[in-house]
Design an enzyme around this catalytic site. Structure first.
Site, PDB file in Angstrom:
ATOM      1  N   ASN A 101       0.923   8.196   5.907  1.00  0.00           N
ATOM      2  CA  ASN A 101      -0.072   7.331   5.358  1.00  0.00           C
ATOM      3  C   ASN A 101      -1.209   7.110   6.383  1.00  0.00           C
ATOM      4  O   ASN A 101      -0.970   6.476   7.160  1.00  0.00           O
ATOM      5  CB  ASN A 101       0.393   5.820   4.796  1.00  0.00           C
ATOM      6  N   LYS A 107       0.724   5.666   9.357  1.00  0.00           N
ATOM      7  CA  LYS A 107       1.958   5.065   9.369  1.00  0.00           C
ATOM      8  C   LYS A 107       2.694   6.368   8.900  1.00  0.00           C
ATOM      9  O   LYS A 107       2.533   7.124   8.016  1.00  0.00           O
ATOM     10  CB  LYS A 107       1.965   4.244   8.009  1.00  0.00           C
ATOM     11  N   ARG A 118       0.266  10.196   1.196  1.00  0.00           N
ATOM     12  CA  ARG A 118      -0.604   9.260   0.231  1.00  0.00           C
ATOM     13  C   ARG A 118      -1.991   9.496   0.085  1.00  0.00           C
ATOM     14  O   ARG A 118      -2.658   9.631   1.385  1.00  0.00           O
ATOM     15  CB  ARG A 118      -0.405   7.920   0.761  1.00  0.00           C
ATOM     16  N   HIS A 164      -3.186   1.103  -6.189  1.00  0.00           N
ATOM     17  CA  HIS A 164      -1.942   0.694  -5.780  1.00  0.00           C
ATOM     18  C   HIS A 164      -1.080   1.407  -6.848  1.00  0.00           C
ATOM     19  O   HIS A 164       0.015   0.568  -7.242  1.00  0.00           O
ATOM     20  CB  HIS A 164      -1.893  -0.875  -6.134  1.00  0.00           C
ATOM     21  N   LEU A 201       0.631  -8.372  -4.870  1.00  0.00           N
ATOM     22  CA  LEU A 201      -0.333  -9.364  -4.216  1.00  0.00           C
ATOM     23  C   LEU A 201      -0.060  -9.147  -2.639  1.00  0.00           C
ATOM     24  O   LEU A 201       0.994  -9.888  -2.083  1.00  0.00           O
ATOM     25  CB  LEU A 201       0.003 -10.817  -4.779  1.00  0.00           C
ATOM     26  N   GLY A 202      -0.981  -8.649  -2.162  1.00  0.00           N
ATOM     27  CA  GLY A 202      -0.963  -8.337  -0.476  1.00  0.00           C
ATOM     28  C   GLY A 202      -2.247  -8.915   0.063  1.00  0.00           C
ATOM     29  O   GLY A 202      -2.607  -9.736  -0.750  1.00  0.00           O
ATOM     30  N   ARG A 238     -11.842  -9.663  -0.363  1.00  0.00           N
ATOM     31  CA  ARG A 238     -12.547  -9.147  -1.153  1.00  0.00           C
ATOM     32  C   ARG A 238     -12.690 -10.155  -2.392  1.00  0.00           C
ATOM     33  O   ARG A 238     -12.034 -10.806  -2.757  1.00  0.00           O
ATOM     34  CB  ARG A 238     -11.866  -8.087  -2.079  1.00  0.00           C
ATOM     35  N   ARG A 284      -0.455 -17.410   4.097  1.00  0.00           N
ATOM     36  CA  ARG A 284       0.221 -18.573   4.818  1.00  0.00           C
ATOM     37  C   ARG A 284      -0.298 -19.359   5.389  1.00  0.00           C
ATOM     38  O   ARG A 284      -0.123 -20.657   5.493  1.00  0.00           O
ATOM     39  CB  ARG A 284       1.556 -17.389   5.995  1.00  0.00           C
ATOM     40  N   ILE A 324       2.330 -11.361  -0.530  1.00  0.00           N
ATOM     41  CA  ILE A 324       2.365 -12.736  -1.063  1.00  0.00           C
ATOM     42  C   ILE A 324       3.400 -12.794  -2.183  1.00  0.00           C
ATOM     43  O   ILE A 324       4.080 -13.800  -2.300  1.00  0.00           O
ATOM     44  CB  ILE A 324       0.989 -13.006  -1.692  1.00  0.00           C
ATOM     45  N   GLY A 325       3.424 -11.537  -3.123  1.00  0.00           N
ATOM     46  CA  GLY A 325       4.207 -11.528  -4.160  1.00  0.00           C
ATOM     47  C   GLY A 325       5.787 -11.673  -3.851  1.00  0.00           C
ATOM     48  O   GLY A 325       6.377 -12.281  -4.516  1.00  0.00           O
ATOM     49  N   ASN A 340       6.987 -13.060  -0.898  1.00  0.00           N
ATOM     50  CA  ASN A 340       7.550 -14.162   0.175  1.00  0.00           C
ATOM     51  C   ASN A 340       7.097 -15.461  -0.571  1.00  0.00           C
ATOM     52  O   ASN A 340       7.396 -16.691   0.150  1.00  0.00           O
ATOM     53  CB  ASN A 340       6.691 -13.666   1.251  1.00  0.00           C
ATOM     54  N   GLU A 386       6.237   1.909  -1.266  1.00  0.00           N
ATOM     55  CA  GLU A 386       5.308   3.022  -1.680  1.00  0.00           C
ATOM     56  C   GLU A 386       5.849   4.243  -1.025  1.00  0.00           C
ATOM     57  O   GLU A 386       5.818   5.339  -1.795  1.00  0.00           O
ATOM     58  CB  GLU A 386       3.842   2.889  -1.501  1.00  0.00           C
TER      59      GLU A 386
HETATM   60  P1  ADP Z   1      -1.439  -5.398   2.821  1.00  0.00           P
HETATM   61  O1  ADP Z   1      -2.113  -5.343   1.599  1.00  0.00           O
HETATM   62  O2  ADP Z   1      -2.274  -5.324   3.953  1.00  0.00           O
HETATM   63  O3  ADP Z   1      -0.340  -4.236   3.061  1.00  0.00           O
HETATM   64  P2  ADP Z   1       0.877  -7.292   2.569  1.00  0.00           P
HETATM   65  O4  ADP Z   1       1.435  -6.845   1.525  1.00  0.00           O
HETATM   66  O5  ADP Z   1       1.447  -7.288   3.884  1.00  0.00           O
HETATM   67  O6  ADP Z   1      -0.557  -6.755   2.995  1.00  0.00           O
HETATM   68  O7  ADP Z   1       0.478  -8.809   2.421  1.00  0.00           O
HETATM   69  C1  ADP Z   1      -0.355  -9.813   3.242  1.00  0.00           C
HETATM   70  C2  ADP Z   1      -0.279 -11.085   2.708  1.00  0.00           C
HETATM   71  O8  ADP Z   1       0.800 -11.822   2.290  1.00  0.00           O
HETATM   72  C3  ADP Z   1      -0.985 -12.065   3.479  1.00  0.00           C
HETATM   73  O9  ADP Z   1      -1.797 -12.995   2.797  1.00  0.00           O
HETATM   74  C4  ADP Z   1       0.170 -12.881   4.157  1.00  0.00           C
HETATM   75  O10 ADP Z   1      -0.203 -14.275   4.129  1.00  0.00           O
HETATM   76  C5  ADP Z   1       1.242 -12.833   2.790  1.00  0.00           C
HETATM   77  N1  ADP Z   1       2.666 -13.143   3.505  1.00  0.00           N
HETATM   78  C6  ADP Z   1       3.334 -14.000   3.039  1.00  0.00           C
HETATM   79  N2  ADP Z   1       4.397 -13.858   3.563  1.00  0.00           N
HETATM   80  C7  ADP Z   1       4.427 -12.819   4.503  1.00  0.00           C
HETATM   81  C8  ADP Z   1       5.710 -12.101   4.956  1.00  0.00           C
HETATM   82  N3  ADP Z   1       6.796 -12.763   5.234  1.00  0.00           N
HETATM   83  N4  ADP Z   1       5.059 -11.055   5.522  1.00  0.00           N
HETATM   84  C9  ADP Z   1       3.956 -10.489   5.362  1.00  0.00           C
HETATM   85  N5  ADP Z   1       3.017 -11.049   4.830  1.00  0.00           N
HETATM   86  C10 ADP Z   1       3.204 -12.327   4.258  1.00  0.00           C
END
Ligand code: ADP
Length: 351
Positions: A7, A14, A64, A153, A182-183, A214, A258, A305-306, A308, A337
């Site tokens: 990736n 990565k 990817r 995605h 939700l990241g 965004r 967080r 986010i989704g 955790n 992915e």
């Molecule tokens: P990306 O789109 O960069 O891959 P991630 O899927 O790692 O992003 O998500 C990042 C978001 O998830 C941030 O808003 C972060 O605060 C939230 N988050 C909550 N808990 C965790 C965790 N344990 N590890 C990583 N991100 C977390």
């Protein structure tokens, strides 16, 4: 058979190495700061050389690739015509496809004779019907410039939809699923019978949900209004919408959910507002996609986010299904992915 998954970002690579078909993760790693001042790794070729120095016995490589436009509807084995088509997509994905292409060309040189496969973020969404992907703009813009919704995605949405069907012990073809990725970037997809029928991101990954930095959906007239008011040029307004908006822009605290939750708990009103608009937009999309599919068997949450942040999941779903007269299962499924890319690559090279 060992399959290497690559990736490439603009300044990072990565990788994960899987033993297939057992899906065992053999090794993984990350190279950062590629091409940056003072970095020992000058370009993607040099980065891949470092990676390939650490691993042995690669039988195939899965890449990817962010944008496949309408040219790629499924994963493909890479040959010269495929490389040409990926290059043609650079005009609509100038931030992502050049790095993906650099990785492909480097692997071609470094691993001659090894089959390479491209897996596109947009491919899963190529089943979206024209009435959902066409914008209310002069049709000529679609014809001449390919301006339409593409969605992103896709690999993640497809992966968690498949996993959901396994968990629910039902064929994917019989399920209506809403997948919420939700990241930092966020998108929601309506998956009807295993096919994407609508998704919240659009021509670019800027449309849809409020994200880390965004804006997501806004009144399109705001773009020129903001340019006039703040005397911004095209580059500056693109930067504002992509990098200074969303959770970060509203809260003035951070793009990290967080930190926002901690800040809101301490009484920061703008952090609280940012979380409220984030959740509100998710509810709107879930409701809309239940209407689009005329029902829903499961809502899946994935990514940082989704996976955790249960508080966000709870707020997004609270009371929602009761009023819509349907009670889907709510599942948390970690996305993977790279494994999805490995499965796709293995499917193409195993014979
Ligand atoms: P990306 O789109 O960069 O891959 P991630 O899927 O790692 O992003 O998500 C990042 C978001 O998830 C941030 O808003 C972060 O605060 C939230 N988050 C909550 N808990 C965790 C965790 N344990 N590890 C990583 N991100 C977390």
């Amino acid at each position: 058979m060992k399959i290497l998954i690559i990736n490439c970002g603009s300044s990072s690579i990565k990788y994960k190495l899987f033993e297939m078909p057992g899906e065992k993760l053999v090794s993984k790693g990350l190279i950062e700061h590629i091409g940056e001042k003072g970095s020992a790794v000058g370009d993607h070729y040099a980065g891949l050389k470092v990676i390939l120095g650490k691993i042995k016995g690669v039988s195939a490589v899965g890449h990817r690739v962010v944008h496949g436009a309408e040219k790629f509807k499924k994963p493909v084995i890479i040959d010269d015509p495929v490389i040409r088509k990926i290059r043609q997509c650079v005009t609509i994905a100038p931030l992502h496809n050049p790095a993906n292409l650099a990785g492909i060309l480097a692997c071609k040189k470094l691993l001659p004779g090894v089959t390479q496969v491209a897996v596109f973020d947009t491919a899963f969404h190529q089943t979206i019907p024209p009435y959902a992907y066409t914008y209310g703009l002069p049709f000529e813009l679609y014809k001449r410039f390919g301006i339409r919704k593409y969605g992103f995605h896709g690999t993640s949405h497809e992966f968690v939809a498949h996993e959901a069907a396994k968990i629910l012990r039902k064929p994917l073809a019989k399920l209506k699923i809403i997948t919420c990725h939700l990241g930092n970037g966020c998108s929601i997809t309506a998956v009807d019978g295993g096919r994407s029928v609508d998704t919240s991101m659009g021509f670019t990954p800027l449309e849809g949900l409020v994200m880390g930095t965004r804006s997501g959906d806004i009144d399109p007239a705001l773009v020129t209004y903001i340019m006039r008011k703040k005397k911004l040029d095209i580059h500056a307004v693109e930067n504002l919408l992509n990098k200074a908006s969303g959770l970060k822009g509203v809260s003035g605290v951070s793009n990290d959910m967080r930190l926002l939750e901690r800040s809101a708990a301490k009484g920061n009103k703008r952090a609280k507002l940012a979380i409220e608009i984030f959740v509100y937009r998710i509810r709107k999309y879930i409701g809309a996609y239940m209407a689009v599919m005329k029902g829903c068997d499961a809502v899946i949450f994935t990514a940082g986010i989704g996976e955790n942040q249960g508080s966000i999941r709870r707020k997004a779903c609270e009371g929602l299904f009761f009023c819509l007269g349907s009670k889907p299962k709510v599942l948390v499924i970690p996305t993977n992915e790279e494994l999805m890319i490995a499965r796709s690559a293995y499917g193409l090279v195993k014979y």
